[in-house]
Write a protein that holds these residues in place. Structure first.
Motif, PDB file in Angstrom:
ATOM      1  N   SER A 160      20.776 -21.025 -41.145  1.00  0.00           N
ATOM      2  CA  SER A 160      19.736 -20.162 -40.577  1.00  0.00           C
ATOM      3  C   SER A 160      18.464 -20.983 -40.530  1.00  0.00           C
ATOM      4  CB  SER A 160      19.495 -18.939 -41.468  1.00  0.00           C
ATOM      5  OG  SER A 160      20.117 -17.802 -40.940  1.00  0.00           O
ATOM      6  N   SER A 161      17.813 -21.029 -39.384  1.00  0.00           N
ATOM      7  CA  SER A 161      16.634 -21.899 -39.288  1.00  0.00           C
ATOM      8  C   SER A 161      15.585 -21.326 -38.341  1.00  0.00           C
ATOM      9  CB  SER A 161      17.050 -23.289 -38.796  1.00  0.00           C
ATOM     10  OG  SER A 161      17.522 -23.224 -37.456  1.00  0.00           O
ATOM     11  N   ILE A 162      14.418 -21.946 -38.381  1.00  0.00           N
ATOM     12  CA  ILE A 162      13.366 -21.628 -37.405  1.00  0.00           C
ATOM     13  C   ILE A 162      13.231 -22.808 -36.437  1.00  0.00           C
ATOM     14  CG2 ILE A 162      12.039 -20.047 -38.849  1.00  0.00           C
ATOM     15  CD1 ILE A 162      10.135 -22.444 -39.464  1.00  0.00           C
ATOM     16  N   GLY A 163      12.760 -22.491 -35.234  1.00  0.00           N
ATOM     17  CA  GLY A 163      12.460 -23.531 -34.260  1.00  0.00           C
ATOM     18  C   GLY A 163      10.965 -23.760 -34.196  1.00  0.00           C
ATOM     19  N   ARG A 164      10.507 -24.229 -33.044  1.00  0.00           N
ATOM     20  CA  ARG A 164       9.082 -24.515 -32.882  1.00  0.00           C
ATOM     21  C   ARG A 164       8.243 -23.237 -32.984  1.00  0.00           C
ATOM     22  NH1 ARG A 164       8.783 -29.264 -29.539  1.00  0.00           N
ATOM     23  NH2 ARG A 164       6.555 -28.954 -29.149  1.00  0.00           N
ATOM     24  N   ALA A 165       8.810 -22.109 -32.519  1.00  0.00           N
ATOM     25  CA  ALA A 165       8.046 -20.849 -32.553  1.00  0.00           C
ATOM     26  C   ALA A 165       7.669 -20.473 -33.982  1.00  0.00           C
ATOM     27  CB  ALA A 165       8.849 -19.722 -31.896  1.00  0.00           C
ATOM     28  N   GLY A 166       8.608 -20.603 -34.912  1.00  0.00           N
ATOM     29  CA  GLY A 166       8.328 -20.292 -36.318  1.00  0.00           C
ATOM     30  C   GLY A 166       7.337 -21.265 -36.926  1.00  0.00           C
ATOM     31  N   GLU A 167       7.466 -22.542 -36.586  1.00  0.00           N
ATOM     32  CA  GLU A 167       6.532 -23.559 -37.091  1.00  0.00           C
ATOM     33  C   GLU A 167       5.115 -23.296 -36.588  1.00  0.00           C
ATOM     34  OE1 GLU A 167       9.862 -27.166 -36.982  1.00  0.00           O
ATOM     35  OE2 GLU A 167       7.992 -27.384 -35.887  1.00  0.00           O
ATOM     36  N   ASN A 168       5.030 -22.861 -35.317  1.00  0.00           N
ATOM     37  CA  ASN A 168       3.719 -22.636 -34.687  1.00  0.00           C
ATOM     38  C   ASN A 168       3.149 -21.247 -34.955  1.00  0.00           C
ATOM     39  OD1 ASN A 168       3.862 -25.196 -33.552  1.00  0.00           O
ATOM     40  ND2 ASN A 168       4.796 -24.467 -31.655  1.00  0.00           N
ATOM     41  N   GLN A 169       3.816 -20.465 -35.802  1.00  0.00           N
ATOM     42  CA  GLN A 169       3.366 -19.115 -36.165  1.00  0.00           C
ATOM     43  C   GLN A 169       3.251 -18.176 -34.967  1.00  0.00           C
ATOM     44  OE1 GLN A 169       1.948 -19.427 -40.121  1.00  0.00           O
ATOM     45  NE2 GLN A 169       3.831 -20.258 -39.366  1.00  0.00           N
ATOM     46  N   VAL A 170       4.171 -18.318 -34.015  1.00  0.00           N
ATOM     47  CA  VAL A 170       4.326 -17.251 -33.023  1.00  0.00           C
ATOM     48  C   VAL A 170       4.617 -15.990 -33.832  1.00  0.00           C
ATOM     49  CG1 VAL A 170       5.848 -16.334 -31.219  1.00  0.00           C
ATOM     50  CG2 VAL A 170       5.119 -18.725 -31.134  1.00  0.00           C
ATOM     51  N   LEU A 171       3.846 -14.929 -33.611  1.00  0.00           N
ATOM     52  CA  LEU A 171       3.905 -13.776 -34.520  1.00  0.00           C
ATOM     53  C   LEU A 171       5.193 -12.968 -34.394  1.00  0.00           C
ATOM     54  CD1 LEU A 171       0.212 -12.493 -34.650  1.00  0.00           C
ATOM     55  CD2 LEU A 171       1.418 -14.020 -36.217  1.00  0.00           C
ATOM     56  N   TYR A 172       5.999 -13.279 -33.374  1.00  0.00           N
ATOM     57  CA  TYR A 172       7.320 -12.639 -33.266  1.00  0.00           C
ATOM     58  C   TYR A 172       8.430 -13.703 -33.297  1.00  0.00           C
ATOM     59  CZ  TYR A 172       5.770 -13.546 -28.468  1.00  0.00           C
ATOM     60  OH  TYR A 172       5.239 -14.126 -27.342  1.00  0.00           O
ATOM     61  N   ALA A 173       8.169 -14.793 -34.015  1.00  0.00           N
ATOM     62  CA  ALA A 173       9.204 -15.810 -34.196  1.00  0.00           C
ATOM     63  C   ALA A 173      10.347 -15.228 -35.013  1.00  0.00           C
ATOM     64  CB  ALA A 173       8.626 -17.036 -34.897  1.00  0.00           C
ATOM     65  N   ILE A 363      12.401  -9.638 -27.021  1.00  0.00           N
ATOM     66  CA  ILE A 363      11.839  -8.312 -26.722  1.00  0.00           C
ATOM     67  C   ILE A 363      10.312  -8.381 -26.740  1.00  0.00           C
ATOM     68  CG2 ILE A 363      11.714  -5.879 -27.375  1.00  0.00           C
ATOM     69  CD1 ILE A 363      14.427  -6.111 -28.687  1.00  0.00           C
ATOM     70  N   SER A 364       9.745  -8.830 -27.853  1.00  0.00           N
ATOM     71  CA  SER A 364       8.282  -8.908 -27.938  1.00  0.00           C
ATOM     72  C   SER A 364       7.718  -9.916 -26.941  1.00  0.00           C
ATOM     73  CB  SER A 364       7.842  -9.280 -29.359  1.00  0.00           C
ATOM     74  OG  SER A 364       7.834  -8.130 -30.185  1.00  0.00           O
ATOM     75  N   PHE A 365       8.411 -11.037 -26.755  1.00  0.00           N
ATOM     76  CA  PHE A 365       7.937 -12.036 -25.797  1.00  0.00           C
ATOM     77  C   PHE A 365       7.903 -11.459 -24.388  1.00  0.00           C
ATOM     78  CE2 PHE A 365       9.291 -15.027 -22.482  1.00  0.00           C
ATOM     79  CZ  PHE A 365       8.109 -15.743 -22.367  1.00  0.00           C
ATOM     80  N   GLY A 366       9.036 -10.902 -23.937  1.00  0.00           N
ATOM     81  CA  GLY A 366       9.107 -10.389 -22.570  1.00  0.00           C
ATOM     82  C   GLY A 366       8.133  -9.258 -22.324  1.00  0.00           C
ATOM     83  N   ALA A 367       8.010  -8.361 -23.304  1.00  0.00           N
ATOM     84  CA  ALA A 367       7.090  -7.231 -23.161  1.00  0.00           C
ATOM     85  C   ALA A 367       5.636  -7.712 -23.126  1.00  0.00           C
ATOM     86  CB  ALA A 367       7.297  -6.245 -24.304  1.00  0.00           C
ATOM     87  N   THR A 368       5.328  -8.788 -23.851  1.00  0.00           N
ATOM     88  CA  THR A 368       3.974  -9.348 -23.813  1.00  0.00           C
ATOM     89  C   THR A 368       3.696  -9.970 -22.447  1.00  0.00           C
ATOM     90  OG1 THR A 368       4.011  -9.753 -26.200  1.00  0.00           O
ATOM     91  CG2 THR A 368       2.371 -10.955 -24.936  1.00  0.00           C
ATOM     92  N   VAL A 369       4.698 -10.633 -21.875  1.00  0.00           N
ATOM     93  CA  VAL A 369       4.545 -11.186 -20.525  1.00  0.00           C
ATOM     94  C   VAL A 369       4.268 -10.067 -19.525  1.00  0.00           C
ATOM     95  CG1 VAL A 369       5.758 -12.370 -18.632  1.00  0.00           C
ATOM     96  CG2 VAL A 369       5.891 -13.275 -20.958  1.00  0.00           C
ATOM     97  N   GLY A 370       4.908  -8.898 -19.717  1.00  0.00           N
ATOM     98  CA  GLY A 370       4.650  -7.752 -18.842  1.00  0.00           C
ATOM     99  C   GLY A 370       3.179  -7.355 -18.854  1.00  0.00           C
ATOM    100  N   ALA A 371       2.571  -7.378 -20.056  1.00  0.00           N
ATOM    101  CA  ALA A 371       1.136  -7.060 -20.170  1.00  0.00           C
ATOM    102  C   ALA A 371       0.298  -8.135 -19.479  1.00  0.00           C
ATOM    103  CB  ALA A 371       0.750  -6.933 -21.639  1.00  0.00           C
ATOM    104  N   VAL A 372       0.694  -9.399 -19.629  1.00  0.00           N
ATOM    105  CA  VAL A 372      -0.034 -10.508 -18.984  1.00  0.00           C
ATOM    106  C   VAL A 372       0.017 -10.358 -17.465  1.00  0.00           C
ATOM    107  CG1 VAL A 372      -0.041 -13.009 -18.583  1.00  0.00           C
ATOM    108  CG2 VAL A 372       0.300 -12.129 -20.895  1.00  0.00           C
ATOM    109  N   ILE A 415       0.083 -15.815 -25.739  1.00  0.00           N
ATOM    110  CA  ILE A 415       1.251 -14.947 -25.568  1.00  0.00           C
ATOM    111  C   ILE A 415       1.987 -14.823 -26.900  1.00  0.00           C
ATOM    112  CG2 ILE A 415       3.485 -14.688 -24.403  1.00  0.00           C
ATOM    113  CD1 ILE A 415       2.259 -16.087 -21.970  1.00  0.00           C
ATOM    114  N   GLY A 416       1.983 -15.898 -27.682  1.00  0.00           N
ATOM    115  CA  GLY A 416       2.650 -15.920 -28.978  1.00  0.00           C
ATOM    116  C   GLY A 416       2.017 -15.036 -30.031  1.00  0.00           C
ATOM    117  N   GLN A 417       0.848 -14.473 -29.743  1.00  0.00           N
ATOM    118  CA  GLN A 417       0.207 -13.555 -30.682  1.00  0.00           C
ATOM    119  C   GLN A 417       0.626 -12.102 -30.443  1.00  0.00           C
ATOM    120  OE1 GLN A 417      -2.000 -14.726 -33.343  1.00  0.00           O
ATOM    121  NE2 GLN A 417      -0.698 -16.376 -32.604  1.00  0.00           N
ATOM    122  N   GLY A 418       1.402 -11.872 -29.376  1.00  0.00           N
ATOM    123  CA  GLY A 418       1.854 -10.511 -29.073  1.00  0.00           C
ATOM    124  C   GLY A 418       0.863  -9.765 -28.204  1.00  0.00           C
ATOM    125  N   SER A 419       1.320  -8.666 -27.592  1.00  0.00           N
ATOM    126  CA  SER A 419       0.502  -7.977 -26.595  1.00  0.00           C
ATOM    127  C   SER A 419      -0.667  -7.201 -27.195  1.00  0.00           C
ATOM    128  CB  SER A 419       1.370  -7.031 -25.760  1.00  0.00           C
ATOM    129  OG  SER A 419       1.848  -5.961 -26.539  1.00  0.00           O
TER     130      SER A 419
END
Length: 615
Positions: A160-173, A363-372, A415-419
């Protein structure tokens, strides 16, 4: 006995790994996985702690049925305080990682503190050690898993691991295991990254011992598997079409949130549906779907393995994405597609691959893009600011935003901070389709009224898996209720919430509840676990777990006003479909729900309820 009766405490600050006995009194009161891990977390952290500080803890936990012959017994949960919401976060994943933890002899791993440098935890049965992950930092989840297996020369290791999103503190990583299974929501991957913990690698060869009544357990699991096989949803629909079977169904009901919830039906739903995944492409004569797949011990096999069109603009020069990999699930296809008005299924699969590869909740990523995209169409955001033209329906913008967010580049950082944070920053908080800061999943609360109450009251922010009333309101399981009315929904939501807490805490998949009721789970727990696991007790334990999570959120600062939906769903009626003219009746349902729960009119758990549940 179901439990391994042992937990591993990992102090990342000090670099120590210490075994402890499991608190069996708590196991009797909270069962396991979600319930038991939440009890440990709540007992050990300040509810007001900063989720990304070393003082927050993160717990990986199995249930008593994890790793056994129970169908779908491969689940594990990650419990922490979530950075996206500030509420309790409990994220559940399938695959094979959870069973491997049990085979190694552990019920739970508690991570505390923060490592001074990147590390990963390696566990082989009783042996546990932190190892240097400096060479893994900056790598994707896929590369991390492959590298660890090679380093240990063991292809059977589960990672089980994190990628760049988890390292960069994307809030929905999220935290990804087995390449495309994920503890997906609420930002558990960001917490893992904040602790400099890159991965957990497990190898267990002990198996699961100590089933209380082995013959009885075999009989109970065999009977329960037959119920799944004989059911139209778990025996036919999910194996053939996966969760994507819902795309056309929910669209026809007028409950498919489209273009940031401006609409409730998507004209291109059929192009991104399960049926579309089966269709042969003109370009190469192949269908996107290659086969279905199952997690550990699963007899349903709803997983999708897909192959992208090699000639599609997103991957034409990227052969690393040409192979078969995790395919679209309903929630991801909706969030990346209908939520943004994008009807290009290959673009959706590309975005989905990047979310898996770099560990990001689609889910959170796509929904945030919808707001953008809505802010862009309003002229609030410009192409200069965001780096791309982004009207609703742009597959190019979707692909570019996925790359930017996954890698922490340009506007992708925002976008990584959420909508919720993004919409507030640009002056339109009302355009964030969230509860408690977490983005909605793929059901419109105007067309499926029970889901509105589910979202508003979910302890981890907007969530469909905490009380999937779609089963009743759409599919008629276990009884058919009218999706367009509010009457009876508070009772329905409470019943689903309490029951789901048991499914999660047992270590089995919530999809079994399309066919099983608690009466199918009870004999399995009774035969596996020490003690009394009557129906009466299970109902009480489910309710206890829900109320404990609620108490944590109250102590963290959440109030009655946080159990609410965005103004759009309460004031802008659905324009088409069966729900035409309707808004969510959330304001009518909340007071009734609180009363049924035994809470005050302000949504606080009363002393009487605390005493009754032994909290």
């Amino acid at each position: 006995m179901g439990w391994a009766r042992k937990i591993l405490r990992v102090n990342l600050t000090q670099g120590t790994c210490t075994p402890e006995p499991l608190n069996m009194q708590w196991a009797d009161e909270y069962l396991g996985s979600r319930g038991l891990a939440s009890k440990y977390l709540i007992s050990e952290i300040d509810p007001k702690v900063d989720p990304l500080s070393p003082d927050n803890k993160m717990i990986m936990s199995t249930g008593p049925l994890t790793g056994t012959m129970a169908s779908t017994g491969g689940r594990y949960t990650i419990v922490t305080k979530g950075p996206l919401t500030g509420a309790i976060a409990c994220s559940n994943s399938g695959g094979f990682f959870g069973a491997e933890m049990k085979f190694a002899g552990w019920d739970m791993i508690i991570f505390e503190g923060k490592s001074p440098k990147p590390v990963y935890l390696y566990v082989e049965n009783d042996r546990a050690e932190l190892r240097d992950a400096s060479g893994l930092w900056g790598k994707s989840c896929w590369e991390t898993e492959e590298t660890i297996k090679k380093q240990h020369q063991d292809p059977q290791i589960r990672v089980s691991s994190i990628g760049r999103a988890g390292e960069n503190q994307v809030l929905y990583a999220c935290v990804v295991n087995d390449l495309h299974r994920a503890a997906g929501r609420s930002g558990v991957g960001a917490v893992m990254g904040s602790k400099n913990l890159k991965a957990v690698a497990l190898r267990g060869t002990k198996g699961v011992g100590g089933i209380k009544d082995f013959k009885g357990f075999m009989a109970a699991t065999t009977a329960a598997k037959k119920v799944l096989a004989d059911n139209a949803v778990t025996g036919e629909g999910l194996p053939k079409y996966g969760t994507q079977v819902l795309m056309n169904v929910i669209n026809e009901m007028g409950s498919l949130p489209t273009r940031n919830h401006k609409d409730v039906q998507f004209e291109d739903a059929s192009k991104i549906s399960a049926e579309a995944m089966h269709e042969k492409r003109a370009s190469d004569g192949k269908s996107q779907l290659v086969t279905n797949a199952a997690c550990f011990g699963c007899t349903i096999a709803c997983g999708r393995i897909s192959e992208i069109d090699k000639g599609h603009f997103t991957v034409v020069n990227k052969p690393e994405y040409w192979g078969a990999s995790g395919g679209l699930e309903y929630e991801a296809a909706w969030a990346l597609g209908a939520a943004n008005g994008v009807g290009d299924i290959e673009a959706l699969q590309y975005a989905n691959l990047l979310c898996n590869e770099q560990g990001m909740d689609p889910i959170s990523f796509g929904a945030t893009v919808g707001a953008v995209m809505e802010l862009y169409e309003m002229g609030v955001l410009t192409s200069e600011q965001i780096g791309v033209d982004a009207p609703f329906g742009s597959a190019e913008a979707l692909a570019r935003f996925t790359e930017m967010t996954a890698l922490g580049e340009g506007f992708g950082v925002e976008i990584g901070q959420g909508s919720k944070r993004l919409c507030a920053k640009y002056g339109h908080p009302e355009l964030s389709m969230t509860v408690k800061g977490q983005e909605f999943p793929a059901y419109d609360a105007r067309g499926i009224q029970g889901m509105g109450l589910t979202y508003a009251t979910s302890n981890r922010g907007a969530c469909h898996l905490r009380s999937y009333t779609v089963a009743s309101e759409v599919l008629g399981i276990p009884v058919k209720t009218d999706p367009l009315v509010t009457e009876g929904k508070p009772e329905l939501v409470k019943a689903f919430q309490d029951a789901t807490a048991i499914f999660d805490s047992a270590g089995i998949c919530v999809f079994t509840s399309f066919a099983w009721t608690l009466a199918d789970v009870q004999p399995q727990l009774q035969a596996a676990c020490d003690g009394d696991w009557s129906m009466e007790k299970l109902n009480l334990v489910g309710e206890r777990i829900w109320n404990m999570e609620r108490q944590f959120n109250t102590a963290a600062g959440f109030t009655r006003k946080d159990d609410d939906l965005p103004p759009r769903l309460k004031t802008e009626p659905a324009q088409t479909g069966p729900a035409k003219g309707l808004v969510s009746g959330i304001d009518k349902m909340i007071p009734e729900y609180y009363q049924i729960r035994g809470w005050t009119p302000e949504g606080v758990v009363t002393e009487e309820t605390v005493a009754r549940l032994g909290l």
